[in-house]
Motif scaffolding. Structure first.
Motif, PDB file in Angstrom:
ATOM      1  N   SER A  48     -46.788 -24.459  11.773  1.00 15.50           N
ATOM      2  CA  SER A  48     -48.200 -24.711  12.017  1.00 15.50           C
ATOM      3  C   SER A  48     -49.061 -23.528  11.619  1.00 15.50           C
ATOM      4  O   SER A  48     -48.578 -22.402  11.479  1.00 15.50           O
ATOM      5  N   GLY A  49     -50.326 -23.797  11.424  1.00 10.82           N
ATOM      6  CA  GLY A  49     -51.316 -22.777  11.133  1.00 10.82           C
ATOM      7  C   GLY A  49     -52.598 -23.087  11.874  1.00 10.82           C
ATOM      8  O   GLY A  49     -52.696 -24.096  12.591  1.00 10.82           O
ATOM      9  N   GLU A  50     -53.601 -22.247  11.695  1.00  6.32           N
ATOM     10  CA  GLU A  50     -54.861 -22.402  12.420  1.00  6.32           C
ATOM     11  C   GLU A  50     -56.042 -22.223  11.484  1.00  6.32           C
ATOM     12  O   GLU A  50     -55.991 -21.436  10.537  1.00  6.32           O
ATOM     13  N   VAL A  51     -57.095 -22.969  11.770  1.00  5.03           N
ATOM     14  CA  VAL A  51     -58.391 -22.811  11.117  1.00  5.03           C
ATOM     15  C   VAL A  51     -59.419 -22.670  12.231  1.00  5.03           C
ATOM     16  O   VAL A  51     -59.513 -23.524  13.110  1.00  5.03           O
ATOM     17  N   ARG A  52     -60.178 -21.583  12.202  1.00  2.00           N
ATOM     18  CA  ARG A  52     -61.130 -21.308  13.275  1.00  2.00           C
ATOM     19  C   ARG A  52     -62.541 -21.744  12.882  1.00  2.00           C
ATOM     20  O   ARG A  52     -62.907 -21.712  11.707  1.00  2.00           O
ATOM     21  N   GLU A  85     -66.535 -30.188   7.594  1.00  2.00           N
ATOM     22  CA  GLU A  85     -66.456 -29.286   6.444  1.00  2.00           C
ATOM     23  C   GLU A  85     -65.204 -28.417   6.460  1.00  2.00           C
ATOM     24  O   GLU A  85     -64.872 -27.792   5.447  1.00  2.00           O
ATOM     25  N   LYS A  86     -64.499 -28.368   7.587  1.00  2.00           N
ATOM     26  CA  LYS A  86     -63.262 -27.596   7.693  1.00  2.00           C
ATOM     27  C   LYS A  86     -62.043 -28.383   7.217  1.00  2.00           C
ATOM     28  O   LYS A  86     -60.955 -27.812   7.091  1.00  2.00           O
ATOM     29  N   ILE A  87     -62.192 -29.677   6.952  1.00  2.58           N
ATOM     30  CA  ILE A  87     -61.053 -30.493   6.534  1.00  2.58           C
ATOM     31  C   ILE A  87     -60.448 -29.997   5.223  1.00  2.58           C
ATOM     32  O   ILE A  87     -59.216 -29.887   5.115  1.00  2.58           O
TER      33      ILE A  87
END
Length: 372
Positions: A200-204, A111-113
């Protein structure tokens, strides 16, 4: 060897690469969660399931799911080549402008995609890492070893390695092409990707427990991953061996002074204990140093062998293209491609193509894995 671009590849915005090994128990849950997430994106996508030589019903279930899910693409490896090699096979053959890699165990939420894709497009990022903000579902030992691993690799490979980032990430086409151009054979993508230095970035997210099946990373494989990470990205262990050798030399000097003093005062028998300990210590240091050297020599040996890291057994997308070629009235081209992918050594040289061949430039190595 990657496939030639086609109309379908050009329309693919997102590729999702999923390495699999004996995942029959978790596959239904994976499909039921992943498919609606991707369908709601409203973009062209493909799901590349790389069957890493599974011995259970994984291949059978994938074939069944593919009947009702045309976006599902199955790549079967001829033998079990390992998680990172299976991931390489998927990245090599992905068509999407963006490529997401995710494990099949559902500990990383699909679901984070969409969030990853939106972030990459909005900020022009080449890499979006999935960061495990909460690992409460893991055992205490697992959390401790994972923390130790990330502290070690950040110390050796640099702070660019995100803490608690596994193989759940999004890559742009530019990042994928850069990875494919690297000569590394024993790949550890959680270190290679940060090394690129792309924006780059981040998703937690919270790491969930595995809903079914067993972990494919027991303690032995975790240790192997740590060894590959350290020896593949830093020469620090060799410097540690040098420091251990210097320390052992100082200990030897101290024991030499002690031995000469004991001999001068005729107390040679009591010195047997210290001498015995000194010999054991020096022998242990030598073995450690030889072992560290052996790890690096082994990596050099593997690079010199230049063997493919994986062999493609079948690719449903390529099989469909062959069928289309046959239907279009060019069975010779389809047969030649099937023979080439099978690794037939009798494939003729491009310099002397067989009469009627539609693709004289097809390389002999097509269907093999990456060569360094």
């Amino acid at each position: 060897m990657t496939e030639a671009p086609n109309a379908t590849a050009a329309a693919t915005v997102l590729s999702v690469v999923i390495p699999m090994y004996n995942e029959e128990e978790v596959l239904p849950a994976l499909v039921s969660r992943l498919r609606p997430v991707l369908a709601d994106l409203g973009v062209g996508y493909e799901v590349i399931a790389v069957d890493d030589g599974s011995t259970d019903r994984t291949a059978e279930l994938l074939a069944a799911f593919r009947l009702g899910w045309p976006e599902l693409r199955v790549i079967g490896l001829r033998r079990n080549s390992g998680h990172q090699a299976a991931l390489t096979a998927g990245l090599d053959r992905a068509h999407g402008a963006y490529v997401v890699s995710i494990d099949a165990d559902l500990q990383d939420p699909p679901e984070k995609i969409p969030e990853m894709l939106v972030l990459a497009r909005a900020e022009g990022l080449d890499i979006v890492y999935g960061i495990r903000a909460d690992r409460a579902s893991d055992t205490g030992f697992k959390r401790w070893t994972a923390g130790l691993y990330y502290r070690l690799v950040r110390r050796l490979a640099g702070p660019s390695v995100p803490a608690q980032a596994g193989d759940f990430r999004l890559l742009s086409r530019a990042a994928v092409d850069a990875l494919k151009a690297l000569p590394d054979q024993q790949r550890v993508y959680r270190l290679l990707v940060p090394w690129l230095g792309f924006p780059s970035g981040e998703v937690r997210y919270e790491r969930a427990p595995r809903p079914a099946g067993q972990s494919k990373y027991p303690l032995g494989r975790m240790i192997r991953l740590a060894v590959d990470s350290v020896t593949g990205f830093s020469a620090a262990p060799l410097r540690i061996a040098t420091w251990l050798g210097g320390f052992a030399f100082l200990v030897c000097l101290g024991l030499m002074v002690y031995t000469l003093s004991a001999h001068a005062f005729q107390h040679t028998v009591p010195g047997w204990t210290s001498l015995f300990i000194g010999v054991l210590f020096i022998g242990a240091v030598q073995l450690i140093c030889v072992g560290l050297l052996g790890e690096y020599v082994g990596r050099i040996y593997t690079a010199v062998q230049n063997r493919p890291t994986y062999f493609i057994g079948h690719d449903t997308a390529a099989d469909a293209a062959d069928t289309a070629a046959d239907a279009a009235g060019d069975p010779a081209a389809g047969a030649a491609k099937r023979t080439s992918r099978a690794g037939d050594p009798a494939v003729p040289s491009p310099a002397s193509p067989p009469e009627g061949s539609a693709d004289p430039a097809t390389p002999v190595s097509q269907g093999l894995g990456r060569r360094s």
